[in-house]
Write a protein that holds these residues in place. Structure first.
Motif, PDB file in Angstrom:
ATOM      1  N   LEU A  19      -4.435 -18.343  -0.519  1.00 36.28           N
ATOM      2  CA  LEU A  19      -4.929 -17.090   0.038  1.00 36.28           C
ATOM      3  C   LEU A  19      -6.417 -17.190   0.353  1.00 36.28           C
ATOM      4  O   LEU A  19      -7.175 -17.861  -0.357  1.00 36.28           O
ATOM      5  N   THR A  20      -6.830 -16.474   1.392  1.00 29.22           N
ATOM      6  CA  THR A  20      -8.258 -16.400   1.702  1.00 29.22           C
ATOM      7  C   THR A  20      -8.909 -15.411   0.745  1.00 29.22           C
ATOM      8  O   THR A  20      -8.228 -14.625   0.082  1.00 29.22           O
ATOM      9  N   ASP A  21     -10.231 -15.448   0.680  1.00 30.42           N
ATOM     10  CA  ASP A  21     -10.959 -14.503  -0.177  1.00 30.42           C
ATOM     11  C   ASP A  21     -10.665 -13.068   0.248  1.00 30.42           C
ATOM     12  O   ASP A  21     -10.496 -12.186  -0.593  1.00 30.42           O
ATOM     13  N   GLN A  22     -10.590 -12.839   1.545  1.00 28.98           N
ATOM     14  CA  GLN A  22     -10.313 -11.493   2.052  1.00 28.98           C
ATOM     15  C   GLN A  22      -8.926 -11.025   1.603  1.00 28.98           C
ATOM     16  O   GLN A  22      -8.749  -9.873   1.202  1.00 28.98           O
ATOM     17  N   GLN A  23      -7.945 -11.903   1.667  1.00 30.58           N
ATOM     18  CA  GLN A  23      -6.591 -11.540   1.238  1.00 30.58           C
ATOM     19  C   GLN A  23      -6.569 -11.231  -0.253  1.00 30.58           C
ATOM     20  O   GLN A  23      -5.931 -10.263  -0.683  1.00 30.58           O
ATOM     21  N   ARG A  24      -7.267 -12.036  -1.042  1.00 31.36           N
ATOM     22  CA  ARG A  24      -7.344 -11.779  -2.490  1.00 31.36           C
ATOM     23  C   ARG A  24      -7.991 -10.428  -2.763  1.00 31.36           C
ATOM     24  O   ARG A  24      -7.559  -9.684  -3.634  1.00 31.36           O
ATOM     25  N   GLU A  25      -9.054 -10.120  -2.006  1.00 28.81           N
ATOM     26  CA  GLU A  25      -9.737  -8.841  -2.172  1.00 28.81           C
ATOM     27  C   GLU A  25      -8.814  -7.670  -1.837  1.00 28.81           C
ATOM     28  O   GLU A  25      -8.833  -6.642  -2.528  1.00 28.81           O
ATOM     29  N   GLN A  26      -8.003  -7.819  -0.792  1.00 22.81           N
ATOM     30  CA  GLN A  26      -7.067  -6.763  -0.424  1.00 22.81           C
ATOM     31  C   GLN A  26      -6.067  -6.509  -1.549  1.00 22.81           C
ATOM     32  O   GLN A  26      -5.765  -5.366  -1.879  1.00 22.81           O
ATOM     33  N   LEU A  27      -5.554  -7.580  -2.128  1.00 21.72           N
ATOM     34  CA  LEU A  27      -4.596  -7.447  -3.226  1.00 21.72           C
ATOM     35  C   LEU A  27      -5.273  -6.837  -4.459  1.00 21.72           C
ATOM     36  O   LEU A  27      -4.712  -5.943  -5.101  1.00 21.72           O
ATOM     37  N   ALA A  28      -6.468  -7.312  -4.777  1.00 19.76           N
ATOM     38  CA  ALA A  28      -7.192  -6.802  -5.941  1.00 19.76           C
ATOM     39  C   ALA A  28      -7.503  -5.310  -5.778  1.00 19.76           C
ATOM     40  O   ALA A  28      -7.421  -4.545  -6.747  1.00 19.76           O
ATOM     41  N   THR A  70       0.838  -1.200   0.000  1.00 22.65           N
ATOM     42  CA  THR A  70       0.000   0.000   0.000  1.00 22.65           C
ATOM     43  C   THR A  70       0.871   1.248   0.000  1.00 22.65           C
ATOM     44  O   THR A  70       0.639   2.197  -0.767  1.00 22.65           O
ATOM     45  N   GLN A  71       1.882   1.241   0.830  1.00 30.33           N
ATOM     46  CA  GLN A  71       2.810   2.374   0.929  1.00 30.33           C
ATOM     47  C   GLN A  71       3.550   2.572  -0.391  1.00 30.33           C
ATOM     48  O   GLN A  71       3.672   3.685  -0.894  1.00 30.33           O
ATOM     49  N   TYR A  72       4.042   1.475  -0.960  1.00 34.74           N
ATOM     50  CA  TYR A  72       4.774   1.529  -2.228  1.00 34.74           C
ATOM     51  C   TYR A  72       3.874   2.051  -3.353  1.00 34.74           C
ATOM     52  O   TYR A  72       4.266   2.923  -4.129  1.00 34.74           O
ATOM     53  N   ALA A  73       2.640   1.517  -3.430  1.00 39.50           N
ATOM     54  CA  ALA A  73       1.715   1.917  -4.490  1.00 39.50           C
ATOM     55  C   ALA A  73       1.350   3.391  -4.381  1.00 39.50           C
ATOM     56  O   ALA A  73       1.247   4.090  -5.392  1.00 39.50           O
ATOM     57  N   ALA A  74       1.176   3.880  -3.162  1.00 38.54           N
ATOM     58  CA  ALA A  74       0.840   5.295  -2.967  1.00 38.54           C
ATOM     59  C   ALA A  74       1.984   6.196  -3.434  1.00 38.54           C
ATOM     60  O   ALA A  74       1.757   7.247  -4.028  1.00 38.54           O
ATOM     61  N   ARG A  75       3.209   5.756  -3.185  1.00 36.23           N
ATOM     62  CA  ARG A  75       4.376   6.558  -3.554  1.00 36.23           C
ATOM     63  C   ARG A  75       4.708   6.440  -5.037  1.00 36.23           C
ATOM     64  O   ARG A  75       4.976   7.430  -5.704  1.00 36.23           O
TER      65      ARG A  75
END
Length: 120
Positions: free
Chosen positions: A101-110, A61-66
């Motif tokens: 990965l759980t569905d929640q983890q996949r959603e976070q990545l997506a 998240t930090q990397y993507a924001a920067r």
């Protein structure tokens, strides 16, 4: 100390399971050296590495924001408030293990724009 590393011995003696078996005199001697029983570690959500995914998401998240992208070089290390995260390695390993990965983890990545997170 008789072939035993002092750090190992200290960790063993301050383990609550061992500490509680020591008599009062032994406990007082250890306390005199500044040692106290260890506190129990916080329980993890699931087995080993439950916090690793969250650290990776925080770093991504930090990397993507920067950087404005989620394509990370394999050797990249992202400095986070919780310490350095080998982000490039984390992404590669997570992609390799995506079926676990759980569905929640996949959603976070997506949500961050990782295209392979939703592919099966």
């Amino acid at each position: 100390m008789n072939g035993v590393d002092v750090g190992t011995r200290t960790a063993r003696q301050t383990d609550p399971a061992v500490w509680n078996t020591l008599n009062d005199e032994q406990q007082k001697r250890l306390e005199g050296l500044g040692l106290t029983p260890q506190t129990a570690p916080a329980a993890k959500e699931k087995g080993k590495g439950a916090g690793a995914f969250e650290r990776g998401i925080t770093a991504l998240t930090q990397y993507a924001a920067r950087e404005g992208r989620v394509v990370v070089p394999r050797a990249h290390i992202e400095e986070t408030p919780h310490g350095p995260v080998r982000l490039g390695t984390w992404i590669s390993n997570t992609r390799t293990r995506r079926n676990k990965l759980t569905d929640q983890q996949r959603e976070q990545l997506a949500a961050l724009g990782v295209d392979w997170a939703t592919a099966t």
